[in-house]
Enzyme design. Structure first.
Site: not given
Ligand code: BGC
Length: 382
Positions: A133, A282, A210, A347, A108
Site C-alpha cells: 500500500h 484476503d 480502502h 478494493e 503488495r
C-alpha cells in the site's frame, strides 16, 4: 375571531417550517468543518457531501479519507456503515488504512522490487519482506490539497476533488506523480470515485480505496452473515507473505467461489490452503467482465438491515479483504473496539505484484499519458 387568527397563524408557521425542513432535506450540498490539527499546526478539514436524499459522506484531506458514510436500511433509516476514528489522531496513528486512498501501489509488491527499462527500483519495505500500500508513508498519510468542491442542486449530487503530488523518489518510486481523486455522491446514493494522474518520468501506479464496510451499521457485529457476490471465475493465488504466484486459479468447488451470493462466514475458516495462508479472505479476484468499460462486479447484502451495496469498476481485479487482521486493538468511532472481521474491503485494482508479472495488465504510467480509474459503490436496501 382571535382564535381563528391564531389558528391561521399557527398553520402558516407550521407550513413554513415544514417547507424549510423539506428544502434542507432536499438540498445537495458540501459542508466544510475543521476536523483537527496535525502536530505541525496544519489544519485538516472535513467535507460533508450531501445528496438531499439523506445520504451523507464525510471526507478529510488527510489521506483523502472517507471518515463516515451513511446508507439507508429497508425502513429508510440511515446509519454510518464504514469503520473509522472519532478524531484526526486516530487517522495519524492508523495502521489499517481505514477509509483511505492507498498508493502509489495498492496491495503488495514482492520484496519491494521491480524493474523499469532494465533499471531495478527498491521500494520501502513495510510488510514482512514486502512493500504494501505505497510503503511506510503512503498516500494515506499525506495531506491532500482540496482543489474543488461542488454541489449541483438540480442533479442532487455533491463532490470533492483532492490532489496529491508525490515527489520523485518518494518511498523509492521514480517520477513525480500528480494524482487527483474525485469523490461524487449522486442522487442515486452512489459514491463514485474517479482517479486521474500524470507523471514526469516512467513509473508505476495502482491506487485504490480502502473503506471497511459494515452494512449493519453496528460495528460490534462481524460481517460474516453478509451475503457476498463476486462475478469472477478465477482468483490470483498467493504464497506465504501474500505475494501472487502469477497464476489464475479456477474458483469452482472452492471456498473462493462467490459467483452465487453466499454468506462470507460460510467457508471463511475452511481447511483450504489459500485461506490458511491469509487467515481468511484476503485475495484478488479476476473479474469476468473486465473487458467492459465499467461493469458491476460485486454486491454485499446485510440481511437484518436489508442494506445492499453494489460495486462497479473499470479495473481488472478486486482485493476482497474481510478484516482478518482487525484484532480489537483499534478503538474506532464511538469508542468501539474493532474486532476480527467487523469490516470488509472491496478494493478495485490491478492484479497484485503486477510490476513483476509482465503478462498481466501493466501498472506502468509514462509521461504524456493519463492514468484513470472509476469505481462506484452504490447503496440501497431491500
Ligand atoms: C490487504 C491486507 C492488509 C490490509 C491492511 C488489505 O488491503 O489485503 O492484507 O492487511 O489491507 O489494512
Amino acid at each position: 375571531m382571535k382564535s381563528v387568527i391564531l389558528f391561521c397563524l399557527t398553520a402558516v408557521v407550521i407550513l413554513i417550517t415544514a417547507s424549510c425542513q423539506s428544502n434542507l432535506k432536499g438540498k445537495a450540498m458540501v459542508e466544510k468543518k475543521l476536523f483537527g490539527k496535525l502536530s505541525d499546526g496544519s489544519e485538516i478539514n472535513a467535507y460533508t457531501l450531501k445528496n438531499g436524499n439523506g445520504m451523507e459522506i464525510k471526507i478529510i484531506n488527510y489521506g483523502a479519507t472517507v471518515v463516515s458514510l451513511t446508507a439507508p436500511d429497508k425502513n429508510g433509516k440511515y446509519a454510518d456503515v464504514v469503520l473509522g476514528y472519532d478524531n484526526l489522531e486516530g487517522y495519524v496513528t492508523d495502521k489499517s488504512y481505514l477509509g483511505a486512498i492507498v498508493g502509489r501501489y495498492g496491495n503488495r509488491i514482492g520484496k519491494g522490487k521491480f524493474k523499469l527499462d532494465g533499471k531495478e527500483y527498491n521500494l520501502s519495505i513495510n510488510d514482512g519482506e514486502n512493500h504494501l500500500h505505497g510503503g511506510t508513508e503512503g498516500f494515506n498519510k499525506k495531506v491532500w490539497n482540496v482543489v474543488k468542491t461542488e454541489a449541483d442542486e438540480t442533479a442532487g449530487s455533491a463532490s470533492i476533488s483532492l490532489k496529491y503530488i508525490s515527489k520523485d523518489g518518494e518511498e523509492g518510486y521514480p517520477g513525480t506523480v500528480e494524482l487527483t481523486v474525485n469523490y461524487t455522491l449522486t442522487k442515486d446514493n452512489e459514491l463514485s470515485i474517479n482517479y486521474s494522474a500524470t507523471t514526469d518520468k516512467k513509473t508505476i501506479l495502482n491506487p485504490t480505496h480502502h473503506s471497511y464496510f459494515n452494512l449493519s451499521g453496528d460495528m460490534t457485529k462481524t460481517i460474516l452473515d453478509n451475503e457476498l457476490m463476486i462475478d469472477a471465475n478465477k482468483v490470483t493465488p498467493v504464497v506465504k507473505g501474500l505475494i501472487t504466484t502469477g497464476e489464475f486459479a479456477d474458483v469452482t468447488n472452492t471456498p473462493m467461489d462467490f459467483r452465487n451470493a453466499k454468506k462470507i462466514g460460510k467457508e471463511v475458516d475452511a481447511d483450504y490452503e489459500q485461506l490458511k495462508l491469509a487467515g481468511g479472505y484476503d485475495h484478488n479476484w479476476v473479474l469476468n467482465k473486465h473487458q467492459e468499460k465499467i461493469f458491476k462486479f460485486a454486491s454485499v447484502y446485510e440481511p437484518v438491515s436489508g442494506r445492499l451495496m453494489e460495486v462497479s469498476t473499470d479495473q481488472p481485479g478486486v482485493q476482497f479483504y474481510c478484516g482478518n487482521f482487525l484484532d480489537g486493538s483499534i478503538t474506532g468511532k464511538n469508542g468501539v473496539k474493532y474486532a476480527k472481521r467487523t469490516g470488509l474491503c472491496l478494493e478495485a485494482q490491478l492484479y497484485p505484484d503486477s510490476p513483476n508479472k509482465p503478462e498481466w495488465q501493466s501498472p506502468v504510467l509514462e509521461p504524456g499519458k493519463v492514468y484513470s480509474q472509476t469505481t462506484i459503490y452504490k447503496f440501497s436496501a431491500k
